[in-house]
Design a protein around this motif. Structure first.
Motif, PDB file in Angstrom:
ATOM      1  N   LYS A   1       8.067  20.150   8.670  1.00 42.89           N
ATOM      2  CA  LYS A   1       7.990  19.013   8.247  1.00 42.89           C
ATOM      3  C   LYS A   1       6.988  18.105   8.595  1.00 42.89           C
ATOM      4  N   VAL A   2       6.156  17.564   7.797  1.00 42.58           N
ATOM      5  CA  VAL A   2       4.893  16.775   8.213  1.00 42.58           C
ATOM      6  C   VAL A   2       5.470  15.198   8.233  1.00 42.58           C
ATOM      7  N   LEU A   3       5.335  14.556   9.216  1.00 46.35           N
ATOM      8  CA  LEU A   3       5.663  13.303   9.446  1.00 46.35           C
ATOM      9  C   LEU A   3       4.461  12.393   9.534  1.00 46.35           C
ATOM     10  N   ARG A   4       4.703  11.048   8.887  1.00 42.27           N
ATOM     11  CA  ARG A   4       3.600  10.279   8.842  1.00 42.27           C
ATOM     12  C   ARG A   4       3.999   9.057   9.646  1.00 42.27           C
TER      13      ARG A   4
ATOM     14  N   ASN B   1      -4.994   7.583  -0.773  1.00 39.59           N
ATOM     15  CA  ASN B   1      -4.718   9.158  -0.564  1.00 39.59           C
ATOM     16  C   ASN B   1      -5.445   9.601   0.652  1.00 39.59           C
ATOM     17  N   ASP B   2      -5.789   8.579   1.457  1.00 42.39           N
ATOM     18  CA  ASP B   2      -6.482   8.947   2.768  1.00 42.39           C
ATOM     19  C   ASP B   2      -5.258   8.607   3.865  1.00 42.39           C
ATOM     20  N   THR B   3      -4.555   9.931   3.994  1.00 36.54           N
ATOM     21  CA  THR B   3      -3.251   9.714   4.801  1.00 36.54           C
ATOM     22  C   THR B   3      -3.654   9.480   6.290  1.00 36.54           C
TER      23      THR B   3
ATOM     24  N   VAL C   1       0.850  -1.372  -0.041  1.00 41.19           N
ATOM     25  CA  VAL C   1       0.038   0.086   0.074  1.00 41.19           C
ATOM     26  C   VAL C   1       0.898   1.340  -0.044  1.00 41.19           C
ATOM     27  N   ILE C   2       0.648   2.048  -0.818  1.00 42.88           N
ATOM     28  CA  ILE C   2       1.297   3.550  -0.827  1.00 42.88           C
ATOM     29  C   ILE C   2       0.377   4.640  -0.501  1.00 42.88           C
ATOM     30  N   VAL C   3       0.926   5.248   0.784  1.00 47.34           N
ATOM     31  CA  VAL C   3      -0.009   6.320   1.038  1.00 47.34           C
ATOM     32  C   VAL C   3       0.480   7.839   0.801  1.00 47.34           C
ATOM     33  N   HIS C   4      -0.092   8.543   0.161  1.00 48.04           N
ATOM     34  CA  HIS C   4       0.277   9.813  -0.116  1.00 48.04           C
ATOM     35  C   HIS C   4      -0.935  10.627  -0.627  1.00 48.04           C
ATOM     36  N   PRO C   5      -0.961  12.039  -0.237  1.00 47.02           N
ATOM     37  CA  PRO C   5      -2.057  12.850  -0.560  1.00 47.02           C
ATOM     38  C   PRO C   5      -2.269  13.078  -1.986  1.00 47.02           C
ATOM     39  N   ASP C   6      -1.085  13.086  -2.761  1.00 47.10           N
ATOM     40  CA  ASP C   6      -1.263  13.764  -3.967  1.00 47.10           C
ATOM     41  C   ASP C   6      -1.648  12.694  -5.173  1.00 47.10           C
TER      42      ASP C   6
ATOM     43  N   VAL D   1       6.093  10.124   1.891  1.00 52.39           N
ATOM     44  CA  VAL D   1       5.413   8.901   1.356  1.00 52.39           C
ATOM     45  C   VAL D   1       5.300   7.940   2.431  1.00 52.39           C
ATOM     46  N   LEU D   2       4.514   7.145   2.538  1.00 56.41           N
ATOM     47  CA  LEU D   2       4.241   5.759   3.404  1.00 56.41           C
ATOM     48  C   LEU D   2       4.134   4.720   2.641  1.00 56.41           C
ATOM     49  N   VAL D   3       4.901   3.649   2.903  1.00 53.38           N
ATOM     50  CA  VAL D   3       4.825   2.461   2.080  1.00 53.38           C
ATOM     51  C   VAL D   3       4.608   1.222   3.160  1.00 53.38           C
ATOM     52  N   ILE D   4       3.500   0.362   2.678  1.00 53.44           N
ATOM     53  CA  ILE D   4       3.066  -0.554   3.628  1.00 53.44           C
ATOM     54  C   ILE D   4       3.093  -1.711   3.082  1.00 53.44           C
TER      55      ILE D   4
END
Length: 1179
Positions: free
Chosen positions: A970-973, A908-910, A875-880, A994-997
């Motif tokens: 800096k916005v950290l997820r 894109n649901d961060t 799963v790739i999480v990113h708002p763009d 970007v967040l990788v799951i």
């Protein structure tokens, strides 16, 4: 294009030497100059080095900077004349001749004859010219040695005369008597900037002397301090500070009465004054602020324990008091001398607060004594001669060298009962930069340029120039200009450009000669050389009846080099239009030391002559030091020979190493040979491998019988492949970046950007595109990919040609064979223009894709999940949304294949998988916010999820009355694991963007895919083991070594398509290998996914359809056997070519006593076992 060798066999130095021969054969440099002769001029001034020594890394560094800039300017449409220059006059040359001829004193030269001496100097000036040309040429620098300029040439010297004449006409020249730094080793005064070039920490004697006050009721003496005892015989005054408080004190042990500054009383303490018993019982010693060495013995509670204070008074009240001189050499000045004066240059950070003044040997001493009428300038006696020896005036020490006389003078002071105490003093002291002897300050008559009157204009002109780095201009150079002194331009030497001043004996008539023609006209003498021995005899008969003779002095050689912009083209006698249209010059570059040397003299003379700076743009480099941080030294042998480094790694590698270092930002560089190798490893080998991969795959087309590679026209090459679009855009970004940085003269930013570009080219474009480039996605797609790679490599070579002239030429000379109408040399090409961008989105998406791949690999490593093990989902999480569309669209196949993952889910649901938190960027905000940083940081960290989302959407937020942008926060997820899942089942990694799951759960259905990857991996390793090239064609055979072969057969059956695509051919069962196959490698493997098997690599082998062959000969088995034997005897590649030429058919009619037969490929014979297997399977 021709085949190329492996990178391990590519000899950089030998290739460069071949390119040098190529350039020589086509006269490349002069051809380039000829081709650009009608282009706008770009004026480059090359500072002239001395040719009396060999070039070192400092010269190579400056030469590389100059070469890069001038090559770039030539490629961007300019005509750039590059002439080498030689500094021929001055101390370096005279020093050599002095050593050779054993000359110790000025009189030795006069006895020898100035003509003989000067011709000796002339004879060695060009001693190392050939070595210079060899080294500079070998480094790749294009510069004209044949049409060079020399400061000793008649034309150059004549222009120097003109410069002086202009200054004199502007009333900017005067004769003065000034205390200046003086080299006794070279027997000449030095400029202030020369004096500052060689400071050393040395130990000098320090002496405290008593000067009895005439008529004092207590018999008091002034106490003064010096570290130059040799100046004491010339003492004429004592100087105090009118604002200081002074004490008259009596030593409790000796009874002697002294006067010193109150703040310097501690300096009088001397343990030798105390009786031995008192010393033993006392804790009194030197106070902490004492400056002396060799006289301290501990701590003191109160220096007054040793002294009684008799009086306290101001410095002003001491002015005018007379004292008894130390020596009687200047008794004729007793009426005005030997009294106290006051000046603010007296400080209380050392000494006694009372300065002894010897006006002939100190700049302040001279000024103070003249201002206070101690003496007049015409009465000044300089009691030290040009060789640094006392004159007959100092009778007791006449003929003694001053520094050697120090001890005897101290003894003489002691014998007179005037020595208060002595010791040693360590301080930083100037030494002559040529003779390495200590400088003295000495009053000398000299001709000066009025620099101080030009100060404001100099500062204004400095603002009009552009420097890299700018701090050198704004600080170091600005400060030097702000404190500029009048410049002593004359030297009482022999080998130099003579001052063009003809003066009457009474100095009432002065004629300035500013041209050879003027001298010939006024003297009636033909002039062919301007050196002293050829013109000193020339006199001018003035209309007043006086005979004018030339003054003895020659110019400071810095005056000559500062005149270079005019003199090297013989202005104003020639090239008037060239000069006046292009002044100030466009570019100069030298080392940091030239801020007080050449840069300064250029600026002074240009400002004085034209009111302009001499140059527009300047690059200032730092010093190249040895690896241990010390100065490079031949005697210490603490650095490798430049030519040895070039022979090992090539000149291009040395060039890039030097400019990709702090030294191009005016900082020091500790030279490491390993750093040059690092450039080869990190820059040239990846670059070469990408080029070699291109060549290999263009040659593969021919090997496979396809049409030769023809470059697709760039205008029509509109690839739909996302990586083609990306690398084209990235290449345009490279062009844009290098143009922008080179136009700003920031050479040091280019190499890091190039490194990243090459890394992207090799590790993203080539690696992810191997299938296309190898032709596995179809011939048309292959040719598109090859043309794209070709264009990218060609464009990057043109961009880097100024930086790495050899390597880019090597690649270009082979690549141009595939491109009609190409230039003969890459250095004749124009620098690439940026052809539209518009690829920012795809560039960002691909770079984010690589980040995703790196993050996913990190997760795999953490959980020991190798890439060969397939995973079910990521799963790739990113708002763009645009980025997610790219990743889930045209980039998806690359992500899944690189990571061996079956499916990809964009999100894109961060907040679904992560919680957000904000961190202030302290590196950005700290300087800007100052004290407010703490409050802002606290509120940023306290931002809610909603506030962070709103900030990301708006791009800014106001906190504590501060407007913060995206670059400030800096916005950290932070990963939020789904309920019921453990870390071993699902895990994530992010970079703040970007967040990788990854779903890490075992899936039996993925077993066969993972096993297939393991088999492919072993095949690839075996290929490398037997040293196969990527383009070498082999057949691969598989044999199960298990009792139950059904598992492996199941894997091969289900994964056949993947394996064929990965290895480029069908994986064949070992049982299919014919007896005549040539095996080139085999290996057995055990425990691979619980399987054991062997892999065999063999040369492609012919397979026969025996029934079809028999039918050719009506069932005659002997003829059929003979045909098979004949075909097997043929070279496989030749046979393949013959079938291609015959459109799959070949007539065999050369077998004796056998009828001819037409053999059809695919019917009677197959070129490979794989072809046979596919035909049988489909049949």
């Amino acid at each position: 294009m021709e085949d190329v060798c492996e990178s391990k066999d590519f000899a950089f130095a030998k290739q460069e030497e071949a390119i040098l021969s190529f350039w020589s054969n086509i006269d490349a440099f002069h051809t380039q100059l000829s081709r650009t002769k009608d282009k706008p001029e770009y004026i480059f001034y090359d500072g002239p080095p001395f040719a009396t020594g060999l070039p070192h890394y400092g010269h190579i560094l400056a030469g590389t900077i100059k070469d890069i800039v001038t090559r770039y300017q030539s490629m961007t449409g300019h005509h750039v004349t590059r002439r080498f220059g030689w500094d021929c006059h001055g101390l370096p040359v005279e020093n050599e001749i002095d050593k050779k001829l054993g000359i110790k004193k000025r009189e030795d030269v006069l006895k020898l004859g100035i003509g003989v001496y000067n011709e000796e100097c002339r004879s060695i000036v060009t001693r190392y010219v050939e070595e210079w040309e060899n080294v500079i040429t070998r480094t790749g620098r294009w510069i004209d040695f044949k049409n060079d300029y020399k400061t000793m040439d008649l034309n150059f010297m004549e222009s120097v005369w003109w410069v002086f004449g202009q200054l004199y006409a502007k009333d900017l020249v005067y004769k003065g008597f000034k205390v200046m730094p003086y080299s006794t080793g070279c027997k000449t005064p030095l400029s202030n900037f020369e004096a500052g070039q060689n400071y050393k920490d040395v130990s000098d004697p320090e002496v405290y002397m008593a000067f009895p006050v005439l008529g004092d009721q207590h018999g008091a003496s002034f106490v003064a301090w010096t570290t130059t005892p040799w100046t004491l015989p010339s003492n004429l005054a004592l100087c105090v500070n009118a604002n200081f408080t002074y004490l008259k004190v009596r030593n409790k042990y000796t009874g002697k009465v002294y006067i010193v500054a109150e703040s310097r009383l501690s300096t009088l303490y001397n343990p030798k004054d105390k009786p031995k018993e008192a010393v033993a019982n006392s804790s009194v010693s030197v106070p902490k602020n004492a400056k002396t060495k060799g006289t301290s013995s501990g701590k003191t509670d109160n220096v007054l324990d040793s002294f009684d204070v008799l009086e306290k008074f101001s410095g002003a009240s001491l002015v005018g008091m007379k004292y008894e001189p130390l020596f009687d050499y200047f008794t004729e000045l007793s009426d005005t001398a030997f009294r106290v004066v006051a000046d603010n240059y007296v400080t209380d950070d050392s000494g006694t607060g009372i300065v002894h003044c010897a006006p002939a040997f100190g700049e302040d001493d001279f000024r103070v004594c003249i201002d206070n009428q101690i003496l007049t300038k015409d009465k000044l006696v300089v009691a030290v001669d040009d060789d640094g020896c006392f004159t007959e005036k100092i009778t007791d020490f006449s003929g003694c060298y001053i520094k050697q006389a120090d001890k005897d003078i101290i003894e003489a002071v002691k014998a007179k009962g005037r020595l208060v105490k002595s010791g040693a003093f360590t301080h930083s002291y100037p030494y002559c930069w040529r003779s390495d002897t200590p400088l003295i300050y000495r009053a000398v008559p000299s001709w000066f340029v009025k620099v101080e009157s030009l100060k404001e204009k100099l500062l204004e002109n400095n603002k009009q120039t552009y420097w890299v780095p700018d701090f050198v201009k704004d600080k170091r150079f600005h400060n030097w200009l702000e404190n500029a002194r009048d410049w002593a331009i004359s030297r009482s030497r022999f080998w130099g450009t003579p001052l063009p001043l003809w003066i009457s004996e009474d100095e009432q008539v002065i004629v300035v000669i500013d041209s050879v023609a003027k001298l010939e006209k006024l003297s009636g003498v033909k002039v062919t050389d301007l050196h002293r021995h050829n013109i000193d005899h020339i006199t001018i008969q003035h209309e007043s009846g006086r005979v004018l003779r030339r003054v003895d002095d020659v110019f400071d050689c810095w005056f000559e080099s500062g005149s270079m912009p005019y003199a090297y083209i013989h202005y104003p006698f020639e090239n008037v239009e060239l000069f006046e249209k292009n002044f100030p010059g466009h570019f100069v570059a030298e080392g940091l030391d030239q801020t007080r040397g050449w840069f300064y003299t250029l600026m002074v003379l240009a400002t004085a002559l034209f009111g302009k700076p001499a140059f527009r743009n300047l690059i200032c480099n730092g010093l190249v030091l040895a690896e241990d941080g010390k100065k490079m030294s031949k005697s210490l042998k603490n650095y490798p020979s430049p030519m040895a480094v070039i022979d090992d790694y090539g000149a291009d590698a040395l060039r890039l190493y030097l400019i990709n270092s702090p030294v191009v930002r005016a900082e020091p560089l500790r030279f490491k040979k390993e750093g040059v190798y690092g450039v080869v490893r990190d820059v040239f080998l990846p670059w070469y491998n990408a080029y070699r991969f291109l060549v290999q795959n263009t040659k593969r087309l021919e090997v496979e019988g396809l049409a030769p590679f023809v470059l697709l026209d760039q205008a029509t090459l509109k690839s739909s492949n996302v990586l083609d679009q990306w690398i084209n855009s990235a290449t345009q970004s490279l062009v844009h970046f290098v143009r922008k940085e080179m136009d700003a003269y920031r050479l040091y930013t280019v190499v890091p950007y190039l490194l990243k570009f090459l890394d992207n080219l090799t590790n993203i474009y080539v690696r992810l595109n191997r299938k296309r480039l190898k032709g596995r996605t179809g011939e048309e797609d292959c040719r598109t990919a090859l043309s794209t790679l070709y264009n990218v490599l060609l464009l990057s070579c043109k961009v880097m040609a100024p930086f790495t002239p050899f390597f880019t030429e090597v690649l270009y000379q082979n690549m141009r064979k595939a491109c009609n109408g190409s230039e003969e040399s890459i250095h004749y090409c124009s620098f690439p223009e940026e052809e539209g961008k518009g690829g920012e989105r795809i560039e960002q998406s691909v770079l984010r894709m690589m980040t995703i791949i790196d993050l996913a690999r990190n997760i795999r490593e953490r959980h020991n999940k190798p890439l060969k093990t397939p995973l079910r989902e990521m799963v790739i999480v990113h708002p763009d949304k645009d980025f997610l569309a790219d990743i889930n669209g045209k980039l998806k196949e690359y992500v899944l294949e690189e990571l061996n993952i079956r499916s990809l889910d964009p999100c894109n649901d961060t907040l679904k998988y992560a919680s957000l938190r904000a961190e202030p960027d302290f590196s950005v905000l700290g300087k800007r916010l100052g004290k407010s940083m703490g409050i802002v940081a606290k509120e940023v960290k306290a931002m809610s999820q909603e506030s962070i989302l709103a900030f990301e959407s708006a791009g800014e937020v106001v906190i504590a009355n501060q407007c913060l942008k995206r670059s400030d926060i800096k916005v950290l997820r932070d990963f939020k694991r789904p309920d019921g899942k453990t870390e071993t089942e699902i895990d994530a990694a992010g970079d703040g963007d970007v967040l990788v799951i990854l779903d890490l759960q075992h899936d039996e259905s993925l077993f066969e895919a993972g096993t297939a990857r393991e088999i492919v991996n072993r095949i690839q390793k075996l290929r490398k083991k037997v040293a196969l090239e990527p383009t070498d064609t082999v057949e691969v055979y598989f044999q199960s070594l298990d009792d139950d072969a059904s598992i492996s057969l199941g894997v091969l059956r289900s994964q056949e398509s993947y394996i064929r695509e990965a290895i480029g051919s069908t994986l064949l069962q070992f049982s299919l290998m014919p007896a005549h196959a040539v095996i080139i490698g085999e290996e057995s493997f055990h425990g691979i996914s619980n399987m054991s098997f062997s892999i065999t690599l063999a040369r492609p082998a012919l397979m026969f359809n025996e029934k079809a062959i028999l039918s050719l000969f009506s069932g005659d088995s002997k003829f059929a056997h003979n045909l098979q034997t004949y075909l097997l005897s043929r070279d496989h590649s030749n046979l393949k070519s013959e079938f291609q030429e015959g459109n799959g058919k070949k007539m065999v009619d050369s077998i004796e006593q056998q009828p001819a037969a037409e053999v059809v490929l695919g019917e009677h014979v197959f070129l490979t076992v794989g072809d046979y297997y596919v035909a049988e399977k489909s049949g």
